[in-house]
Design a protein around this motif. Structure first.
Motif, mmCIF file in Angstrom:
data_model
loop_
_atom_site.group_PDB
_atom_site.id
_atom_site.type_symbol
_atom_site.label_atom_id
_atom_site.label_comp_id
_atom_site.label_asym_id
_atom_site.label_seq_id
_atom_site.Cartn_x
_atom_site.Cartn_y
_atom_site.Cartn_z
ATOM 1 N N GLY A 292 -0.300 -0.666 6.454
ATOM 2 C CA GLY A 292 -0.902 -0.445 7.941
ATOM 3 C C GLY A 292 -1.497 -1.579 8.367
ATOM 4 N N ASP A 293 -2.134 -1.257 9.405
ATOM 5 C CA ASP A 293 -2.970 -2.547 9.834
ATOM 6 C C ASP A 293 -4.246 -2.672 9.035
ATOM 7 N N GLY A 294 -4.434 -1.550 8.379
ATOM 8 C CA GLY A 294 -5.904 -1.785 7.410
ATOM 9 C C GLY A 294 -5.562 -2.535 6.112
ATOM 10 N N THR A 295 -4.118 -2.746 5.727
ATOM 11 C CA THR A 295 -3.860 -3.481 4.649
ATOM 12 C C THR A 295 -3.676 -5.028 5.073
ATOM 13 N N GLU B 140 -10.117 0.276 9.967
ATOM 14 C CA GLU B 140 -10.696 0.844 8.629
ATOM 15 C C GLU B 140 -12.262 1.134 8.878
ATOM 16 N N LYS C 11 -4.300 13.751 10.394
ATOM 17 C CA LYS C 11 -3.529 12.547 10.643
ATOM 18 C C LYS C 11 -2.231 12.515 9.658
ATOM 19 N N GLU D 210 -7.305 -6.254 4.695
ATOM 20 C CA GLU D 210 -7.678 -6.286 3.340
ATOM 21 C C GLU D 210 -6.904 -7.701 2.451
ATOM 22 N N SER E 256 -9.265 1.344 -2.629
ATOM 23 C CA SER E 256 -9.683 0.609 -1.413
ATOM 24 C C SER E 256 -10.174 -0.836 -1.780
ATOM 25 N N THR F 191 -1.081 -1.463 -4.423
ATOM 26 C CA THR F 191 -2.419 -1.177 -4.212
ATOM 27 C C THR F 191 -2.748 0.039 -4.912
ATOM 28 N N ASN G 246 0.769 -1.420 0.074
ATOM 29 C CA ASN G 246 0.020 0.101 0.022
ATOM 30 C C ASN G 246 0.934 1.176 -0.055
ATOM 31 N N GLY H 109 2.604 1.685 8.097
ATOM 32 C CA GLY H 109 1.352 2.440 8.642
ATOM 33 C C GLY H 109 1.819 3.351 9.796
ATOM 34 N N SER H 110 0.685 3.793 10.232
ATOM 35 C CA SER H 110 0.811 4.545 11.502
ATOM 36 C C SER H 110 0.393 4.169 12.900
ATOM 37 N N GLY H 111 -0.608 3.237 12.831
ATOM 38 C CA GLY H 111 -1.115 2.603 14.183
ATOM 39 C C GLY H 111 -0.252 1.450 14.957
ATOM 40 N N ARG I 157 0.937 5.312 5.870
ATOM 41 C CA ARG I 157 1.333 6.490 6.775
ATOM 42 C C ARG I 157 1.435 7.659 5.588
ATOM 43 N N ASN J 54 0.214 4.208 -0.262
ATOM 44 C CA ASN J 54 -0.468 5.172 0.392
ATOM 45 C C ASN J 54 -0.529 5.293 1.862
HETATM 46 N N1 LIG Z 1 -3.318 3.231 -3.725
HETATM 47 C C1 LIG Z 1 -4.195 3.670 -2.721
HETATM 48 N N2 LIG Z 1 -4.654 5.171 -2.597
HETATM 49 C C2 LIG Z 1 -5.475 5.362 -1.788
HETATM 50 N N3 LIG Z 1 -6.005 4.412 -0.759
HETATM 51 C C3 LIG Z 1 -5.249 3.163 -0.723
HETATM 52 C C4 LIG Z 1 -4.504 2.865 -1.658
HETATM 53 N N4 LIG Z 1 -4.169 1.710 -1.432
HETATM 54 C C5 LIG Z 1 -4.750 1.202 -0.380
HETATM 55 N N5 LIG Z 1 -5.599 2.420 0.181
HETATM 56 C C6 LIG Z 1 -6.457 2.306 1.324
HETATM 57 O O1 LIG Z 1 -5.521 2.316 2.517
HETATM 58 C C7 LIG Z 1 -6.186 1.914 3.682
HETATM 59 C C8 LIG Z 1 -5.084 1.060 4.329
HETATM 60 O O2 LIG Z 1 -4.390 1.996 4.864
HETATM 61 P P1 LIG Z 1 -3.287 1.348 5.844
HETATM 62 O O3 LIG Z 1 -3.768 0.638 7.266
HETATM 63 O O4 LIG Z 1 -2.491 0.343 4.998
HETATM 64 O O5 LIG Z 1 -2.347 2.638 6.092
HETATM 65 P P2 LIG Z 1 -2.370 3.669 7.461
HETATM 66 O O6 LIG Z 1 -3.667 3.970 7.532
HETATM 67 O O7 LIG Z 1 -1.269 4.615 7.117
HETATM 68 O O8 LIG Z 1 -1.869 2.761 8.431
HETATM 69 P P3 LIG Z 1 -2.655 2.512 10.137
HETATM 70 O O9 LIG Z 1 -3.895 1.941 9.492
HETATM 71 O O10 LIG Z 1 -1.607 1.630 10.595
HETATM 72 O O11 LIG Z 1 -2.734 3.825 10.723
HETATM 73 C C9 LIG Z 1 -7.428 1.158 3.293
HETATM 74 O O12 LIG Z 1 -8.513 2.005 3.457
HETATM 75 C C10 LIG Z 1 -7.092 0.980 1.762
HETATM 76 O O13 LIG Z 1 -8.070 0.670 0.849
#
Ligand SMILES: Nc1ncnc2c1ncn2[C@@H]1O[C@H](COP(=O)(O)OP(=O)(O)OP(=O)(O)O)[C@@H](O)[C@H]1O
Length: 310
Positions: A68-71, A286, A160, A74, A41, A38, A7, A93-95, A11, A9
């Motif tokens: 991040g945790d959201g990945t 997420e 954020k 998925e 979403s 990716t 991912n 990610g950040s969390g 952090r 995107n």
């Molecule tokens: N290319 C992209 N552009 C925008 N959003 C994306 C892309 N690829 C994935 N996403 C979305 O990013 C989100 C997941 O983010 P992820 O958790 O990996 O990182 P983070 O939010 O920085 O970390 P954390 O959850 O640890 O705070 C999901 O909603 C996913 O659908």
């Protein structure tokens, strides 16, 4: 063979530059790998589903989530056959609740090292949330109410990005949690554990169903949760005055909230939560929308996961 699902995107865009470094290392070392970035979403789940076809039971594909945790949520959701896959995770990610709970390094390059060695393969439970008869799997937790409201606002706020740039990604959860506490109206929830034990409470702030100890950027809500015991750990917070909750929240960073009146820690194999009003839901941080019901179970098979050697 390694298949990296990245991912870029994560952090707030930092994921892309971290991946560039990882990619360079993989090329330099002549590692056999494929990867996909990716683009939207839900894309990580589609990639994971396709990547599973590259593995067999005797030669599984090593699917490595980079994000991040959201990945993680998925990628787990997309896996079609646990027997063909070994899962690994590189945090960008950040969390970082997955790393915190599983005692994985926070540093992506350090993670790459133990993943490429793959000396310690363990097993992890994979719980899922049922939504419209579809499974959404998670690695960390899902929740309904206050905790999910905080996640949803963290996802939406431009702050954020700023906090992430300052390297203070974790603090944004605390900041928004304190802000939302002022406005929240705790409501009625009914919880049914394992299809038989039902409890009702009138003033519930939230119910979180956890596979791991930590959620929300470092709250150790279920200190006894084990990701390989085929059990869900649940925290339900109700009937506490806001001012008291304000003082309880920081204690949850250290797991010292357990035993406080109104904070219930439960275990079960499956759970159904019904809220009298529609509330925010999160799944691994997420957004899971706004709903009245949350139904969670655990997959019968566990997932093989690469862990660092301890
Ligand atoms: N290319 C992209 N552009 C925008 N959003 C994306 C892309 N690829 C994935 N996403 C979305 O990013 C989100 C997941 O983010 P992820 O958790 O990996 O990182 P983070 O939010 O920085 O970390 P954390 O959850 O640890 O705070 C999901 O909603 C996913 O659908």
């Amino acid at each position: 063979m390694y298949y990296f699902i990245v991912n870029p995107n994560s952090r707030s865009g930092r994921g892309r530059s971290i991946w560039n470094e990882i990619h360079q290392q993989l090329m330099l070392r002549g590692i056999d790998f494929q990867y996909c970035l990716t683009r939207y979403s839900g894309h990580a789940a589609e990639i994971a589903s396709d990547a599973c076809a590259l593995g067999t039971e005797s030669e599984p594909v090593y699917i490595i989530a980079v994000g991040g945790d959201g990945t993680i949520h998925e990628v787990l959701t997309g896996i079609t056959d646990f027997d063909r896959v070994v899962f690994g995770y590189i945090p960008t990610g950040s969390g970082n609740d997955f790393c915190r709970s599983m005692r994985l390094p926070f540093d992506p390059m350090e993670s790459l090292e133990y993943i490429l060695k793959a000396e310690h393969i363990s097993k992890m439970d994979v719980p899922y949330l049922l939504r419209n008869n579809k499974k959404s799997r998670f690695g960390i937790s899902t929740g309904i109410g206050y905790d999910a409201g905080v996640c949803q606002e963290v996802l939406a706020t431009p702050l954020k990005k700023i906090f992430n740039r300052l390297g203070l990604g974790k603090l944004i959860y605390l900041f928004i949690a304190l802000k939302q506490l002022i406005f929240i109206n705790p409501g009625k929830m009914t919880v049914t554990l394992d299809g038989e034990n039902t409890f009702s409470y009138d003033h519930v702030y939230f119910t979180a169903v956890m596979n791991q100890k930590y959620e929300g950027g470092g709250f150790k809500f279920c200190p006894d949760a084990q990701p390989d015991d085929q059990l869900l750990d649940v925290i339900l917070v109700e009937g506490i005055r806001k001012i008291k909750l304000l003082f309880c929240l920081p204690t949850a960073f250290f797991g010292k909230h357990v035993g406080i009146r109104g904070i219930h820690i439960l275990t079960c194999s499956d759970i159904h939560v019904h809220s009298a009003s529609a509330l925010p839901i999160h799944i691994d941080g997420e957004s899971g929308g706004i709903r009245e019901d949350l139904t969670v179970s655990i997959e019968k098979s566990s997932l093989k996961i690469i862990l660092p050697v301890v």
